[in-house]
Write a protein that holds these residues in place. Structure first.
Motif, short mmCIF file in Angstrom:
data_model
loop_
_atom_site.label_atom_id
_atom_site.label_comp_id
_atom_site.label_asym_id
_atom_site.label_seq_id
_atom_site.Cartn_x
_atom_site.Cartn_y
_atom_site.Cartn_z
N ASP A 164 41.75 49.05 27.73
CA ASP A 164 42.30 47.72 27.99
C ASP A 164 41.23 46.73 28.41
OD1 ASP A 164 41.62 48.72 30.42
OD2 ASP A 164 43.60 48.48 31.35
N ALA A 204 39.66 46.43 31.04
CA ALA A 204 39.75 46.03 32.44
C ALA A 204 38.61 46.63 33.26
CB ALA A 204 41.09 46.46 33.04
N GLU A 255 38.85 44.86 36.83
CA GLU A 255 39.90 43.87 36.99
C GLU A 255 41.15 44.60 37.45
OE1 GLU A 255 40.59 41.09 33.90
OE2 GLU A 255 38.47 40.61 33.62
N PRO A 256 41.27 44.87 38.76
CA PRO A 256 42.44 45.60 39.26
C PRO A 256 43.76 44.90 38.94
CG PRO A 256 40.73 45.43 40.94
CD PRO A 256 40.34 44.52 39.83
N THR A 257 43.73 43.54 38.98
CA THR A 257 44.88 42.75 38.61
C THR A 257 44.39 41.57 37.78
OG1 THR A 257 44.84 41.24 40.51
CG2 THR A 257 45.94 43.37 40.82
N SER A 258 45.33 40.81 37.24
CA SER A 258 44.95 39.67 36.41
C SER A 258 44.28 38.57 37.23
CB SER A 258 46.19 39.10 35.71
OG SER A 258 47.16 38.68 36.68
N ARG A 259 44.40 38.62 38.54
CA ARG A 259 43.83 37.59 39.40
C ARG A 259 42.68 38.09 40.26
NH1 ARG A 259 49.06 34.24 41.80
NH2 ARG A 259 49.99 33.68 39.79
N THR A 260 42.24 39.31 40.02
CA THR A 260 41.18 39.88 40.85
C THR A 260 40.11 40.51 39.97
OG1 THR A 260 42.79 40.39 42.59
CG2 THR A 260 40.65 41.48 42.72
N ARG A 261 38.86 40.16 40.25
CA ARG A 261 37.72 40.76 39.55
C ARG A 261 36.73 41.28 40.59
NH1 ARG A 261 38.18 36.35 35.72
NH2 ARG A 261 36.62 35.16 36.87
N PHE A 300 38.88 36.30 43.83
CA PHE A 300 40.33 36.31 43.97
C PHE A 300 40.89 34.97 43.53
CE2 PHE A 300 38.37 38.99 47.21
CZ PHE A 300 38.98 40.21 46.98
N HIS A 347 44.10 33.94 43.56
CA HIS A 347 45.48 33.87 44.02
C HIS A 347 45.84 32.50 44.59
CE1 HIS A 347 44.30 38.09 44.05
NE2 HIS A 347 45.57 38.44 44.04
#
Length: 586
Positions: free
Chosen positions: A314, A316, A351-357, A438, A440
Protein backbone atom coordinates in the motif's frame (compact mmCIF):
# COMPACT_ATOMS: atom_id res chain seq x y z
CA UNK A 1 -23.18 11.46 -22.44
CA UNK A 2 -19.53 11.86 -23.31
CA UNK A 3 -17.81 14.85 -21.79
CA UNK A 4 -16.72 17.70 -24.08
CA UNK A 5 -13.82 18.54 -21.77
CA UNK A 6 -10.28 17.51 -22.71
CA UNK A 7 -9.76 13.92 -21.44
CA UNK A 8 -6.23 14.72 -20.24
CA UNK A 9 -7.47 17.36 -17.83
CA UNK A 10 -9.54 15.66 -15.11
CA UNK A 11 -8.98 18.61 -12.82
CA UNK A 12 -10.98 20.84 -15.15
CA UNK A 13 -13.92 18.47 -14.79
CA UNK A 14 -13.81 18.97 -11.03
CA UNK A 15 -13.45 22.72 -11.59
CA UNK A 16 -16.49 22.75 -13.87
CA UNK A 17 -18.57 20.83 -11.31
CA UNK A 18 -17.57 23.26 -8.56
CA UNK A 19 -18.50 26.15 -10.82
CA UNK A 20 -21.85 24.57 -11.67
CA UNK A 21 -22.65 24.37 -7.98
CA UNK A 22 -21.41 27.90 -7.51
CA UNK A 23 -23.61 29.46 -10.21
CA UNK A 24 -26.72 27.38 -9.43
CA UNK A 25 -27.69 27.55 -5.75
CA UNK A 26 -31.13 26.10 -6.62
CA UNK A 27 -29.47 22.69 -7.08
CA UNK A 28 -28.89 22.27 -3.33
CA UNK A 29 -30.82 22.66 -0.17
CA UNK A 30 -31.62 26.13 1.05
CA UNK A 31 -29.74 25.70 4.32
CA UNK A 32 -26.53 25.17 2.32
CA UNK A 33 -26.85 28.45 0.40
CA UNK A 34 -24.12 30.17 2.38
CA UNK A 35 -21.64 27.31 1.83
CA UNK A 36 -22.42 27.16 -1.89
CA UNK A 37 -22.00 30.91 -2.27
CA UNK A 38 -18.60 30.63 -0.56
CA UNK A 39 -17.63 27.85 -2.98
CA UNK A 40 -18.88 29.97 -5.89
CA UNK A 41 -16.74 32.94 -4.91
CA UNK A 42 -13.72 30.71 -4.26
CA UNK A 43 -14.01 29.06 -7.68
CA UNK A 44 -14.47 32.36 -9.50
CA UNK A 45 -11.47 33.80 -7.68
CA UNK A 46 -9.40 30.73 -8.56
CA UNK A 47 -10.24 31.07 -12.26
CA UNK A 48 -9.42 34.79 -12.12
CA UNK A 49 -6.01 34.01 -10.56
CA UNK A 50 -5.29 31.51 -13.33
CA UNK A 51 -6.13 34.14 -15.94
CA UNK A 52 -4.03 36.86 -14.29
CA UNK A 53 -1.03 34.54 -13.97
CA UNK A 54 -1.27 33.55 -17.63
CA UNK A 55 -2.17 29.93 -16.94
CA UNK A 56 -5.57 30.30 -18.67
CA UNK A 57 -6.58 32.68 -21.43
CA UNK A 58 -9.63 34.85 -20.88
CA UNK A 59 -11.49 33.01 -23.66
CA UNK A 60 -10.74 29.64 -22.07
CA UNK A 61 -11.93 30.85 -18.66
CA UNK A 62 -15.18 32.22 -20.15
CA UNK A 63 -15.72 28.94 -21.97
CA UNK A 64 -15.32 26.97 -18.71
CA UNK A 65 -17.82 29.20 -16.91
CA UNK A 66 -20.30 29.06 -19.80
CA UNK A 67 -20.10 25.29 -19.97
CA UNK A 68 -20.58 25.02 -16.20
CA UNK A 69 -23.65 27.26 -16.37
CA UNK A 70 -25.12 25.09 -19.13
CA UNK A 71 -24.56 21.94 -17.10
CA UNK A 72 -26.10 23.55 -14.03
CA UNK A 73 -29.19 24.58 -16.05
CA UNK A 74 -29.52 21.06 -17.44
CA UNK A 75 -29.24 19.62 -13.92
CA UNK A 76 -32.00 21.93 -12.62
CA UNK A 77 -34.27 21.17 -15.60
CA UNK A 78 -33.83 17.42 -15.15
CA UNK A 79 -34.97 17.72 -11.55
CA UNK A 80 -37.97 20.04 -12.24
CA UNK A 81 -41.06 18.92 -10.20
CA UNK A 82 -44.24 17.61 -11.89
CA UNK A 83 -47.52 19.60 -12.02
CA UNK A 84 -48.97 20.52 -8.63
CA UNK A 85 -51.31 17.94 -7.07
CA UNK A 86 -54.16 18.40 -4.62
CA UNK A 87 -53.37 15.06 -3.00
CA UNK A 88 -51.78 14.94 0.40
CA UNK A 89 -48.00 15.04 -0.08
CA UNK A 90 -46.20 11.93 1.05
CA UNK A 91 -43.51 12.10 3.69
CA UNK A 92 -39.87 12.60 2.78
CA UNK A 93 -39.10 8.99 3.64
CA UNK A 94 -41.90 7.78 1.32
CA UNK A 95 -40.65 9.91 -1.56
CA UNK A 96 -37.11 8.75 -1.06
CA UNK A 97 -38.08 5.09 -1.07
CA UNK A 98 -40.80 5.09 -3.78
CA UNK A 99 -40.00 3.63 -7.20
CA UNK A 100 -38.86 6.33 -9.60
CA UNK A 101 -39.02 8.95 -6.87
CA UNK A 102 -36.67 11.94 -6.92
CA UNK A 103 -33.61 11.18 -4.75
CA UNK A 104 -33.00 13.14 -1.59
CA UNK A 105 -29.83 15.22 -1.83
CA UNK A 106 -27.80 15.16 1.38
CA UNK A 107 -24.95 17.64 1.58
CA UNK A 108 -22.35 16.59 4.16
CA UNK A 109 -21.23 19.21 6.64
CA UNK A 110 -17.67 20.51 6.19
CA UNK A 111 -15.97 22.66 8.80
CA UNK A 112 -14.36 25.96 7.83
CA UNK A 113 -10.91 24.39 8.24
CA UNK A 114 -11.81 21.40 6.04
CA UNK A 115 -13.25 23.67 3.34
CA UNK A 116 -10.11 25.81 3.42
CA UNK A 117 -7.93 22.73 3.07
CA UNK A 118 -10.06 21.46 0.17
CA UNK A 119 -9.82 24.80 -1.63
CA UNK A 120 -6.02 24.82 -1.23
CA UNK A 121 -5.68 21.24 -2.45
CA UNK A 122 -7.80 21.90 -5.55
CA UNK A 123 -5.90 25.10 -6.30
CA UNK A 124 -2.48 23.46 -6.00
CA UNK A 125 -3.62 20.52 -8.12
CA UNK A 126 -4.88 22.83 -10.85
CA UNK A 127 -1.72 24.94 -10.81
CA UNK A 128 0.51 21.85 -10.92
CA UNK A 129 -1.42 20.44 -13.86
CA UNK A 130 -1.39 23.80 -15.60
CA UNK A 131 2.39 24.00 -15.32
CA UNK A 132 2.82 20.41 -16.47
CA UNK A 133 0.53 20.79 -19.51
CA UNK A 134 1.61 24.37 -20.28
CA UNK A 135 -1.90 25.86 -20.41
CA UNK A 136 -1.90 29.16 -22.24
CA UNK A 137 1.46 28.40 -23.91
CA UNK A 138 0.60 27.20 -27.42
CA UNK A 139 3.21 25.36 -29.48
CA UNK A 140 5.74 25.35 -26.62
CA UNK A 141 8.94 23.35 -27.38
CA UNK A 142 9.12 19.90 -25.82
CA UNK A 143 12.30 20.63 -23.86
CA UNK A 144 10.35 22.93 -21.54
CA UNK A 145 8.87 19.83 -19.94
CA UNK A 146 12.36 18.56 -19.11
CA UNK A 147 13.96 21.71 -17.68
CA UNK A 148 13.16 23.36 -14.36
CA UNK A 149 14.49 26.70 -13.15
CA UNK A 150 14.18 27.78 -9.53
CA UNK A 151 15.91 30.03 -7.07
CA UNK A 152 15.58 32.48 -4.20
CA UNK A 153 16.88 35.83 -3.04
CA UNK A 154 17.08 36.69 0.65
CA UNK A 155 17.92 39.99 2.31
CA UNK A 156 18.90 39.67 5.97
CA UNK A 157 19.61 42.02 8.83
CA UNK A 158 21.66 40.32 11.53
CA UNK A 159 22.78 41.58 14.91
CA UNK A 160 25.12 39.52 17.10
CA UNK A 161 25.35 40.59 20.73
CA UNK A 162 28.01 38.74 22.78
CA UNK A 163 27.75 38.81 26.55
CA UNK A 164 29.86 41.40 28.34
CA UNK A 165 30.86 38.63 30.77
CA UNK A 166 32.61 36.65 28.05
CA UNK A 167 36.29 35.90 28.49
CA UNK A 168 38.18 38.66 26.66
CA UNK A 169 40.16 38.09 23.47
CA UNK A 170 43.25 39.41 25.29
CA UNK A 171 42.93 36.53 27.74
CA UNK A 172 42.94 34.00 24.88
CA UNK A 173 46.08 35.56 23.38
CA UNK A 174 47.77 35.71 26.79
CA UNK A 175 47.01 32.03 27.35
CA UNK A 176 48.74 31.22 24.06
CA UNK A 177 52.01 32.73 25.29
CA UNK A 178 51.66 31.86 28.98
CA UNK A 179 51.03 28.17 28.41
CA UNK A 180 47.71 26.65 27.35
CA UNK A 181 48.87 23.08 27.72
CA UNK A 182 48.74 22.98 23.92
CA UNK A 183 44.95 22.60 23.93
CA UNK A 184 42.02 24.79 22.86
CA UNK A 185 38.46 24.73 21.49
CA UNK A 186 38.47 28.24 20.04
CA UNK A 187 41.65 28.78 18.06
CA UNK A 188 40.17 31.76 16.21
CA UNK A 189 39.88 33.69 19.49
CA UNK A 190 43.67 33.36 19.83
CA UNK A 191 44.35 35.31 16.63
CA UNK A 192 46.62 38.32 17.04
CA UNK A 193 48.69 40.92 15.17
CA UNK A 194 52.36 41.29 16.05
CA UNK A 195 53.57 44.88 16.47
CA UNK A 196 56.81 46.37 17.72
CA UNK A 197 56.80 49.45 19.92
CA UNK A 198 60.07 51.01 21.12
CA UNK A 199 61.89 47.81 20.24
CA UNK A 200 59.51 45.60 22.20
CA UNK A 201 57.27 43.00 20.51
CA UNK A 202 53.58 42.98 21.41
CA UNK A 203 50.72 40.67 20.42
CA UNK A 204 47.49 42.61 19.84
CA UNK A 205 44.35 40.44 19.95
CA UNK A 206 42.38 40.54 16.68
CA UNK A 207 39.51 38.27 17.78
CA UNK A 208 36.20 39.56 19.10
CA UNK A 209 34.42 38.04 22.09
CA UNK A 210 32.55 40.99 23.65
CA UNK A 211 31.63 43.62 21.02
CA UNK A 212 28.26 43.63 19.27
CA UNK A 213 28.16 43.46 15.48
CA UNK A 214 25.43 44.39 12.97
CA UNK A 215 25.42 43.27 9.34
CA UNK A 216 23.23 43.39 6.26
CA UNK A 217 23.59 40.21 4.23
CA UNK A 218 22.36 38.99 0.87
CA UNK A 219 21.90 35.47 -0.42
CA UNK A 220 21.07 34.67 -4.05
CA UNK A 221 20.73 31.19 -5.52
CA UNK A 222 19.75 30.08 -9.02
CA UNK A 223 19.34 26.43 -9.90
CA UNK A 224 18.63 24.60 -13.15
CA UNK A 225 17.76 20.91 -13.39
CA UNK A 226 17.18 18.96 -16.59
CA UNK A 227 15.73 15.51 -17.20
CA UNK A 228 17.76 14.09 -20.08
CA UNK A 229 15.64 10.93 -20.10
CA UNK A 230 13.40 9.02 -17.74
CA UNK A 231 16.50 7.57 -16.08
CA UNK A 232 19.08 10.39 -16.33
CA UNK A 233 19.04 13.93 -14.95
CA UNK A 234 21.54 16.71 -14.25
CA UNK A 235 21.52 19.80 -12.06
CA UNK A 236 23.56 22.91 -11.37
CA UNK A 237 23.08 25.76 -8.90
CA UNK A 238 24.89 29.07 -8.61
CA UNK A 239 25.09 30.91 -5.30
CA UNK A 240 26.69 33.87 -3.58
CA UNK A 241 29.18 33.40 -0.75
CA UNK A 242 32.91 32.74 -0.67
CA UNK A 243 35.19 29.88 -1.59
CA UNK A 244 36.16 28.92 1.97
CA UNK A 245 32.78 28.96 3.76
CA UNK A 246 30.92 25.79 2.86
CA UNK A 247 28.10 26.28 5.40
CA UNK A 248 26.96 29.75 4.32
CA UNK A 249 26.03 31.40 1.04
CA UNK A 250 25.64 34.86 2.58
CA UNK A 251 27.31 37.91 1.08
CA UNK A 252 27.88 40.72 3.58
CA UNK A 253 27.03 44.18 2.24
CA UNK A 254 29.46 47.06 2.56
CA UNK A 255 32.14 46.14 0.02
CA UNK A 256 32.52 49.60 -1.55
CA UNK A 257 29.95 48.64 -4.22
CA UNK A 258 32.27 45.95 -5.56
CA UNK A 259 30.64 43.07 -7.44
CA UNK A 260 29.84 39.79 -5.76
CA UNK A 261 31.47 36.46 -6.47
CA UNK A 262 29.21 33.65 -7.67
CA UNK A 263 30.15 29.98 -7.25
CA UNK A 264 28.93 26.61 -8.41
CA UNK A 265 27.08 25.55 -5.29
CA UNK A 266 25.90 22.35 -6.98
CA UNK A 267 26.87 20.46 -10.14
CA UNK A 268 25.79 16.85 -10.35
CA UNK A 269 24.29 14.05 -12.37
CA UNK A 270 21.52 11.77 -11.17
CA UNK A 271 20.63 8.27 -12.33
CA UNK A 272 17.20 6.75 -11.57
CA UNK A 273 17.13 3.38 -13.36
CA UNK A 274 14.00 2.56 -11.36
CA UNK A 275 11.92 3.99 -8.57
CA UNK A 276 13.83 1.70 -6.21
CA UNK A 277 17.31 3.12 -6.76
CA UNK A 278 19.00 6.54 -7.14
CA UNK A 279 22.67 7.34 -7.79
CA UNK A 280 24.07 10.88 -7.53
CA UNK A 281 27.60 12.00 -8.36
CA UNK A 282 29.36 15.38 -8.34
CA UNK A 283 28.60 18.25 -6.01
CA UNK A 284 25.25 17.01 -4.77
CA UNK A 285 22.51 18.03 -2.31
CA UNK A 286 22.66 16.50 1.16
CA UNK A 287 21.78 12.80 0.68
CA UNK A 288 21.23 12.12 4.39
CA UNK A 289 18.09 12.34 6.50
CA UNK A 290 19.37 14.69 9.22
CA UNK A 291 19.07 18.01 11.07
CA UNK A 292 21.37 21.03 11.18
CA UNK A 293 23.07 19.67 14.33
CA UNK A 294 25.17 17.38 12.12
CA UNK A 295 24.88 18.89 8.62
CA UNK A 296 24.19 22.56 7.92
CA UNK A 297 21.18 23.16 5.67
CA UNK A 298 23.53 25.13 3.36
CA UNK A 299 26.03 22.29 2.98
CA UNK A 300 26.43 20.37 -0.29
CA UNK A 301 28.55 17.24 -0.65
CA UNK A 302 31.26 16.37 -3.18
CA UNK A 303 31.41 12.73 -4.17
CA UNK A 304 29.05 9.81 -4.82
CA UNK A 305 25.90 8.70 -2.99
CA UNK A 306 23.46 5.88 -3.71
CA UNK A 307 20.02 5.29 -2.20
CA UNK A 308 17.89 2.14 -2.42
CA UNK A 309 14.27 2.11 -1.33
CA UNK A 310 11.50 -0.44 -1.10
CA UNK A 311 7.72 -0.04 -1.01
CA UNK A 312 5.07 -1.93 0.87
CA UNK A 313 2.00 -3.07 -1.07
CA UNK A 314 0.00 0.00 0.00
CA UNK A 315 3.14 2.21 -0.09
CA UNK A 316 2.46 3.32 3.47
CA UNK A 317 5.90 2.03 4.53
CA UNK A 318 9.08 2.89 2.62
CA UNK A 319 12.36 1.47 3.99
CA UNK A 320 15.55 3.02 2.57
CA UNK A 321 19.33 2.68 2.70
CA UNK A 322 21.94 5.26 1.65
CA UNK A 323 25.72 4.96 1.29
CA UNK A 324 28.17 7.66 0.29
CA UNK A 325 31.86 8.42 -0.25
CA UNK A 326 33.12 12.01 -0.30
CA UNK A 327 36.76 13.10 -0.71
CA UNK A 328 37.78 16.01 1.53
CA UNK A 329 41.41 16.44 0.45
CA UNK A 330 43.41 15.01 -2.42
CA UNK A 331 46.31 12.77 -1.56
CA UNK A 332 49.83 13.98 -2.43
CA UNK A 333 52.18 10.99 -2.30
CA UNK A 334 55.20 11.73 -0.15
CA UNK A 335 53.69 14.98 1.16
CA UNK A 336 50.30 14.43 2.78
CA UNK A 337 47.62 11.74 3.06
CA UNK A 338 44.22 12.10 1.46
CA UNK A 339 41.12 12.70 3.55
CA UNK A 340 37.59 11.44 3.01
CA UNK A 341 34.17 10.99 4.57
CA UNK A 342 32.32 7.68 4.24
CA UNK A 343 28.83 7.10 5.55
CA UNK A 344 25.86 4.75 5.60
CA UNK A 345 22.28 5.23 6.76
CA UNK A 346 19.25 2.96 7.04
CA UNK A 347 15.73 4.01 7.89
CA UNK A 348 12.10 4.00 6.91
CA UNK A 349 9.17 6.31 6.35
CA UNK A 350 5.74 5.33 7.69
CA UNK A 351 2.20 6.58 7.31
CA UNK A 352 0.32 5.08 10.27
CA UNK A 353 -2.75 7.10 9.28
CA UNK A 354 -3.71 9.38 6.42
CA UNK A 355 -2.85 12.38 8.60
CA UNK A 356 0.37 11.15 10.18
CA UNK A 357 3.82 10.65 8.66
CA UNK A 358 6.84 9.36 10.57
CA UNK A 359 10.45 8.97 9.43
CA UNK A 360 13.39 7.36 11.23
CA UNK A 361 17.04 7.04 10.27
CA UNK A 362 20.19 5.56 11.81
CA UNK A 363 23.51 6.70 10.34
CA UNK A 364 27.20 5.98 10.80
CA UNK A 365 29.85 8.39 9.49
CA UNK A 366 33.62 8.01 9.49
CA UNK A 367 36.26 10.61 8.68
CA UNK A 368 39.47 9.14 7.29
CA UNK A 369 42.85 10.73 8.16
CA UNK A 370 41.27 13.86 9.64
CA UNK A 371 42.51 13.34 13.21
CA UNK A 372 45.64 15.18 14.32
CA UNK A 373 49.06 13.59 14.88
CA UNK A 374 52.43 14.76 16.16
CA UNK A 375 54.05 16.67 13.29
CA UNK A 376 57.67 15.66 12.77
CA UNK A 377 58.07 17.65 9.57
CA UNK A 378 60.70 20.07 10.86
CA UNK A 379 64.44 20.35 11.43
CA UNK A 380 66.21 21.20 14.69
CA UNK A 381 68.90 23.87 14.44
CA UNK A 382 72.23 23.62 16.24
CA UNK A 383 71.14 26.29 18.65
CA UNK A 384 67.99 24.35 19.53
CA UNK A 385 65.44 26.13 17.38
CA UNK A 386 62.99 24.45 14.97
CA UNK A 387 62.70 25.01 11.22
CA UNK A 388 59.68 23.73 9.31
CA UNK A 389 60.10 21.41 6.32
CA UNK A 390 57.99 23.15 3.65
CA UNK A 391 57.21 19.88 1.86
CA UNK A 392 55.41 17.99 4.65
CA UNK A 393 55.01 20.44 7.54
CA UNK A 394 51.37 20.99 8.59
CA UNK A 395 50.02 17.82 6.97
CA UNK A 396 47.95 16.95 10.07
CA UNK A 397 46.47 20.41 10.52
CA UNK A 398 42.75 21.01 11.01
CA UNK A 399 42.94 24.32 9.19
CA UNK A 400 41.26 27.63 9.91
CA UNK A 401 39.54 27.56 6.52
CA UNK A 402 37.81 24.30 7.48
CA UNK A 403 37.04 24.46 11.18
CA UNK A 404 34.44 26.55 12.97
CA UNK A 405 34.62 26.36 16.79
CA UNK A 406 34.09 23.76 19.48
CA UNK A 407 36.14 20.64 18.65
CA UNK A 408 39.05 19.92 21.01
CA UNK A 409 42.35 20.82 19.31
CA UNK A 410 45.97 20.23 20.25
CA UNK A 411 49.21 21.78 19.01
CA UNK A 412 50.78 19.29 16.59
CA UNK A 413 54.09 21.15 16.12
CA UNK A 414 56.95 22.24 18.43
CA UNK A 415 56.10 24.93 20.96
CA UNK A 416 58.64 27.40 19.54
CA UNK A 417 56.76 27.62 16.21
CA UNK A 418 53.44 29.26 15.42
CA UNK A 419 50.78 26.75 16.57
CA UNK A 420 49.44 24.29 14.02
CA UNK A 421 46.20 22.86 15.44
CA UNK A 422 45.00 19.29 14.90
CA UNK A 423 41.92 17.40 16.06
CA UNK A 424 42.39 15.65 19.39
CA UNK A 425 39.89 12.90 18.60
CA UNK A 426 38.86 10.77 15.66
CA UNK A 427 35.32 11.29 14.42
CA UNK A 428 33.05 8.31 13.89
CA UNK A 429 29.62 9.58 14.94
CA UNK A 430 26.54 7.37 15.11
CA UNK A 431 23.43 9.50 14.59
CA UNK A 432 19.78 8.62 15.25
CA UNK A 433 17.27 10.97 13.61
CA UNK A 434 13.47 11.00 13.77
CA UNK A 435 10.67 13.24 12.58
CA UNK A 436 6.87 13.20 12.52
CA UNK A 437 4.21 15.33 10.86
CA UNK A 438 0.64 15.53 12.15
CA UNK A 439 -2.04 16.97 9.85
CA UNK A 440 -4.91 16.82 12.32
CA UNK A 441 -5.26 20.61 12.49
CA UNK A 442 -6.10 21.41 8.85
CA UNK A 443 -5.00 23.63 7.24
CA UNK A 444 -2.17 23.66 9.80
CA UNK A 445 0.30 20.91 10.59
CA UNK A 446 2.58 20.08 13.50
CA UNK A 447 6.08 18.88 12.69
CA UNK A 448 8.46 17.56 15.34
CA UNK A 449 11.99 16.23 14.99
CA UNK A 450 14.76 14.95 17.24
CA UNK A 451 18.36 13.88 16.77
CA UNK A 452 20.98 12.23 18.95
CA UNK A 453 24.66 11.78 18.07
CA UNK A 454 27.53 9.99 19.78
CA UNK A 455 31.14 9.91 18.59
CA UNK A 456 32.55 6.38 18.73
CA UNK A 457 36.02 7.78 17.95
CA UNK A 458 36.21 9.62 21.30
CA UNK A 459 39.18 7.87 22.94
CA UNK A 460 41.74 9.60 25.19
CA UNK A 461 44.21 6.71 25.02
CA UNK A 462 44.20 6.90 21.23
CA UNK A 463 44.80 10.67 21.47
CA UNK A 464 47.90 10.20 23.62
CA UNK A 465 49.35 7.65 21.19
CA UNK A 466 48.98 10.04 18.26
CA UNK A 467 49.92 13.30 20.01
CA UNK A 468 53.39 12.21 21.13
CA UNK A 469 55.47 12.50 24.29
CA UNK A 470 54.39 16.09 25.06
CA UNK A 471 50.84 14.83 25.78
CA UNK A 472 51.70 11.44 27.30
CA UNK A 473 49.87 12.25 30.54
CA UNK A 474 47.37 14.84 29.27
CA UNK A 475 43.61 14.46 29.32
CA UNK A 476 42.12 16.72 26.60
CA UNK A 477 38.63 16.53 28.09
CA UNK A 478 35.51 17.24 26.04
CA UNK A 479 32.16 15.50 25.47
CA UNK A 480 31.24 12.83 22.98
CA UNK A 481 27.47 13.26 22.50
CA UNK A 482 24.78 15.78 21.63
CA UNK A 483 21.08 16.08 20.90
CA UNK A 484 18.56 18.41 19.31
CA UNK A 485 14.76 18.87 19.61
CA UNK A 486 12.57 20.92 17.28
CA UNK A 487 8.85 21.64 16.80
CA UNK A 488 7.17 23.61 14.00
CA UNK A 489 3.49 24.59 13.83
CA UNK A 490 1.60 26.40 11.09
CA UNK A 491 1.09 26.01 7.37
CA UNK A 492 3.14 23.12 5.90
CA UNK A 493 4.56 25.45 3.22
CA UNK A 494 4.46 29.24 3.00
CA UNK A 495 3.25 30.09 -0.49
CA UNK A 496 0.54 32.73 -0.11
CA UNK A 497 -0.25 35.92 1.76
CA UNK A 498 -1.19 35.33 5.40
CA UNK A 499 0.27 31.84 5.76
CA UNK A 500 2.59 31.48 8.75
CA UNK A 501 4.87 29.15 10.71
CA UNK A 502 6.31 29.18 14.22
CA UNK A 503 9.32 27.05 15.15
CA UNK A 504 11.16 26.41 18.40
CA UNK A 505 14.27 24.27 18.87
CA UNK A 506 16.79 23.40 21.56
CA UNK A 507 20.28 22.04 20.99
CA UNK A 508 22.92 20.61 23.32
CA UNK A 509 25.93 19.40 21.36
CA UNK A 510 29.14 18.40 23.13
CA UNK A 511 32.52 19.58 21.91
CA UNK A 512 33.42 16.37 20.07
CA UNK A 513 30.05 14.79 19.32
CA UNK A 514 30.26 15.76 15.64
CA UNK A 515 32.77 17.58 13.46
CA UNK A 516 32.29 21.34 13.87
CA UNK A 517 33.26 22.13 10.23
CA UNK A 518 29.94 21.10 8.68
CA UNK A 519 27.35 21.87 11.34
CA UNK A 520 25.03 24.89 11.60
CA UNK A 521 26.76 28.29 11.55
CA UNK A 522 24.05 30.40 13.22
CA UNK A 523 23.51 29.27 16.82
CA UNK A 524 26.40 30.58 18.90
CA UNK A 525 27.90 31.75 15.56
CA UNK A 526 28.60 28.16 14.61
CA UNK A 527 30.25 24.95 15.70
CA UNK A 528 29.92 22.58 18.65
CA UNK A 529 30.43 22.82 22.43
CA UNK A 530 27.15 24.74 22.46
CA UNK A 531 23.76 24.68 24.11
CA UNK A 532 20.89 27.03 23.41
CA UNK A 533 17.57 27.60 21.71
CA UNK A 534 16.20 29.12 18.53
CA UNK A 535 12.75 30.72 18.12
CA UNK A 536 11.51 31.65 14.64
CA UNK A 537 8.36 33.09 13.08
CA UNK A 538 7.75 33.34 9.33
CA UNK A 539 4.82 35.09 7.63
CA UNK A 540 3.76 35.05 3.99
CA UNK A 541 3.51 38.68 2.84
CA UNK A 542 2.87 37.88 -0.84
CA UNK A 543 2.95 34.87 -3.12
CA UNK A 544 6.23 32.96 -2.55
CA UNK A 545 7.44 35.86 -0.38
CA UNK A 546 8.05 35.59 3.36
CA UNK A 547 9.11 37.86 6.18
CA UNK A 548 10.87 36.02 8.98
CA UNK A 549 12.40 36.76 12.35
CA UNK A 550 14.70 34.46 14.32
CA UNK A 551 16.21 34.81 17.76
CA UNK A 552 19.09 32.52 18.73
CA UNK A 553 20.69 32.28 22.17
CA UNK A 554 23.76 30.05 22.55
CA UNK A 555 26.55 29.55 25.05
CA UNK A 556 29.52 27.23 25.51
CA UNK A 557 29.22 24.06 27.59
CA UNK A 558 32.91 23.55 28.47
CA UNK A 559 35.74 26.08 28.56
CA UNK A 560 36.83 27.14 25.06
CA UNK A 561 40.40 27.35 26.39
CA UNK A 562 40.58 23.89 27.97
CA UNK A 563 43.56 25.22 29.94
CA UNK A 564 45.18 23.28 32.75
CA UNK A 565 44.95 26.24 35.15
CA UNK A 566 41.79 26.97 37.10
CA UNK A 567 41.50 30.55 35.81
CA UNK A 568 41.50 29.58 32.14
CA UNK A 569 39.33 26.54 32.80
CA UNK A 570 36.45 28.91 33.62
CA UNK A 571 36.55 30.68 30.25
CA UNK A 572 33.16 31.06 28.55
CA UNK A 573 31.47 32.48 25.48
CA UNK A 574 27.82 33.43 25.04
CA UNK A 575 26.12 35.26 22.17
CA UNK A 576 22.54 36.18 21.25
CA UNK A 577 21.66 36.70 17.59
CA UNK A 578 18.72 38.44 15.92
CA UNK A 579 17.98 37.76 12.23
CA UNK A 580 15.29 39.47 10.16
CA UNK A 581 14.82 38.00 6.68
CA UNK A 582 12.89 38.97 3.57
CA UNK A 583 12.93 36.00 1.22
CA UNK A 584 11.48 35.56 -2.28
CA UNK A 585 11.37 32.20 -4.05
CA UNK A 586 10.78 31.68 -7.74
Amino acid sequence: MKSHLHPARPTLVALAVLTALAVSPLAARADQAASIEAARQTTLSLIEVLVESGVLTRDKADAILKQAEQRAAQAVASRAPAAPSTATPPSAETVAGAPGARPVIRVPYLSDAARAQLRNEVREEVLAQARQERWGVPNAPSWIDRVRIEGDIRYRFQKDRPSSDNTSADTYVASLFNGTGGLTRAADFMAYRAVQIDGTDYAIASGNTQDARSRERLRARLGVSAKVSDEVGVGIRLATGNATDRVSTNQTLGQDFNKYQVFFDRAFLRLDPSEYFTLQAGRIPNPWFSTEMVWSENLNFEGVAATARWFSEDRATVPFATVGWFPLREQRPGERPGRALVGAQVGAQFEPTSRTRVKLGLAYYRYQNLEGREDTGYYTETGGGSVADPLVYGRYEYGSSLRQRGNTLFQTNPADLTPVWGLAYKFEPVVLTGSAEFQHFAPFSLQVSAEYARNLGFDEADFRRRAGAAFASTSPGGRDDGYMLKATFGWPALQELGQWQFALSYRHVGSDAVLDAFTDSDLGLGGTNLEGYTAAFNLGVARQTTLGIRYLAGRTIDSPLNNLTDAYRKAKYQVNTLQVDLNVRF
